[in-house]
Design an enzyme around this catalytic site. Structure first.
Site, mmCIF file in Angstrom:
data_model
loop_
_atom_site.group_PDB
_atom_site.id
_atom_site.type_symbol
_atom_site.label_atom_id
_atom_site.label_comp_id
_atom_site.label_asym_id
_atom_site.label_seq_id
_atom_site.Cartn_x
_atom_site.Cartn_y
_atom_site.Cartn_z
ATOM 1 N N LYS A 3 0.830 -1.211 0.000
ATOM 2 C CA LYS A 3 0.000 0.000 0.000
ATOM 3 C C LYS A 3 0.861 1.255 0.000
ATOM 4 C CE LYS A 3 0.649 1.045 4.525
ATOM 5 N NZ LYS A 3 0.858 2.342 5.217
ATOM 6 N N THR A 41 -3.854 5.446 3.473
ATOM 7 C CA THR A 41 -2.534 5.943 3.086
ATOM 8 C C THR A 41 -2.572 6.742 1.789
ATOM 9 O OG1 THR A 41 -1.734 3.863 4.029
ATOM 10 C CG2 THR A 41 -0.127 5.235 2.937
#
Length: 335
Positions: free
Chosen positions: A194, A251
Site C-alpha cells: 500500500k 494511506t
C-alpha cells in the site's frame, strides 16, 4: 484487563512515531512498557516524558520508560514488539537471537519487505529464530491518532491463534479494536504494498488529476496487491479487510501519510533526497517500491502502477509520462 494479559511487561523496539504510539497505547492499557531506542533519543524521551520529535502533545504514562540497552530491555520483558523500519528488521531480530536465542514468540508492527532478500518479515523471523510463534500488526493507522486515543481498528495475523488472541486483548481498549487473522502472508503484503500505491496517489493529486484518478488508482492498486498476494499464498478476502483496502485507502487519501507526501513532493520537482529531508521520517515506500517491483517480476505478476512508481523513483521517469503510459496500456477486461 483479563488474567490473560494481566501484569505483562512489553518491550517496544523502535522509538519512532509508530513505536511510540503503540508503547503509549499499551501503557494506557495497564502494561509495563519499555521503549527501546538509540542513546540520544532515549535520553530525551526520559527527560521530556514525551516524544517531542514525533508526538509532542502526548505525555508518557508513568508505566512507560525508555532504555537504550537492548540486553537489559530483553532481560526484563515478557513480550517483544519490533517497530523498526523494514531495512533494520533483520539486524534487530539477529540481535534478539544473540541475546535471547530461546525466545518463544515475536511480534512486529513494521510494514515492508527485507531489502537484502525480498523476503517477508515473517520469513526473516523464522530464518533467524526457527519454530517461534510470530505475529504482525497492520491496518489503517496513523501514529498520532492512535496515541491521542482516536477510534482505530487493526488486524493481528499470526501462525498461532492463541498468540493472536493474546495480542488482540493486550492492545484492545475503549478506542482501539484488534481483529485476528491467520493470513500472515496477506496481512504483510497488504501493509507493504500500500505504501507504493500511496506514492502514486500523491503524484496523481500533485499533478491535479482529481478524485476520479485517485479512485481509479486505489481500485486498480488493490487489484495489483491482491494478485501479488495470491501468487505468494495469501487469501483474497484479506485484501478486502483492514490490512488491505482499509490501509490502502487511508494511506492514499490523507496527508499524514509520508508516502503520499513523497508523491506530492516529487510533482513539485523535489528529488528523493530533498523530499526525505522535508518529511524527516522513514518513508517505507521508497525501498518497498524496489522490492515489490522485483518480487512481482520474479513471480510473473503484472503490477503496472508499481512498475511506474519504481521507474519514477529509480529510473528518472517523469510522473506525467508515467500516467500517460498507464492510460495507454492495451485494453482488457476488468475481470
Amino acid at each position: 484487563m483479563s488474567s490473560l494479559t494481566e501484569d505483562k511487561r512489553f518491550a517496544v523496539l523502535g522509538a519512532g512515531s509508530w513505536g511510540t504510539a503503540l508503547a503509549i497505547l499499551l501503557a494506557h492499557n495497564g502494561h509495563q512498557v519499555t521503549l527501546w531506542g538509540l542513546p540520544p533519543e532515549v535520553d530525551a524521551l526520559n527527560r521530556d516524558r514525551c516524544n517531542k520529535r514525533y508526538i509532542p502533545d502526548i505525555p508518557f504514562p508513568d508505566n512507560l520508560t525508555a532504555n537504550s540497552d537492548l540486553e537489559e530491555v530483553l532481560a526484563t520483558t515478557d513480550e517483544v514488539l519490533v517497530v523498526v523500519p523494514s531495512h533494520a528488521f533483520r539486524t534487530v531480530v539477529d540481535q534478539i537471537k544473540t541475546i535471547n536465542p530461546n525466545i518463544g514468540r515475536l511480534s512486529w508492527a513494521t510494514k515492508g519487505l527485507d531489502p537484502s532478500s525480498r523476503k517477508l518479515l515473517s520469513e526473516v523471523a523464522h530464518e533467524l529464530l526457527p519454530g517461534i510463534d510470530v505475529a504482525v500488526l497492520s491496518g489503517p493507522t496513523f501514529a498520532k491518532e492512535v496515541a491521542a486515543g482516536f477510534p482505530t481498528a487493526i488486524t493481528i495475523a499470526s501462525n498461532s491463534e492463541s498468540y493472536a488472541k493474546f495480542l488482540a486483548e493486550a492492545f484492545s481498549s475503549d478506542t482501539f479494536r484488534a481483529y485476528t487473522s491467520h493470513d500472515i502472508i496477506g496481512v504483510q503484503i497488504g501493509g507493504a504494498s500500500k505504501n507504493v500505491m500511496a506514492i502514486g496517489a500523491g503524484m496523481s493529486d500533485g499533478l491535479g488529476f482529481g478524485a476520479n484518478a485517485r479512485a481509479a488508482l486505489i481500485t486498480r492498486g488493490l487489484a495489483e496487491i491482491t494478485r501479488l498476494g495470491a501468487a505468494i499464498g495469501a487469501h483474497h478476502e484479506t485484501f478486502m479487510g483492514l490490512a488491505g483496502l482499509g490501509d490502502l485507502t487511508l494511506t492514499c487519501t490523507d496527508d499524514q501519510s509520508r508516502n503520499r507526501r513523497l508523491g506530492l513532493a516529487l510533482t513539485r520537482g523535489l528529488t528523493i533526497d530533498e523530499a526525505k529531508a522535508e518529511i524527516q521520517q522513514e518513508i517505507e515506500g521508497i525501498n518497498t517500491a524496489r522490492e515489490v517491483y522485483f518480487k512481482a517480476k520474479e513471480l510473473g505478476v503484472e503490477m503496472p502502477i508499481t512498475d511506474q512508481v519504481y521507474r519514477i523513483i529509480y529510473e528518472g521517469q517523469s510522473p506525467r509520462e508515467a500516467v500517460k503510459e498507464l492510460l495507454h496500456r492495451a485494453h482488457k477486461s476488468e475481470d
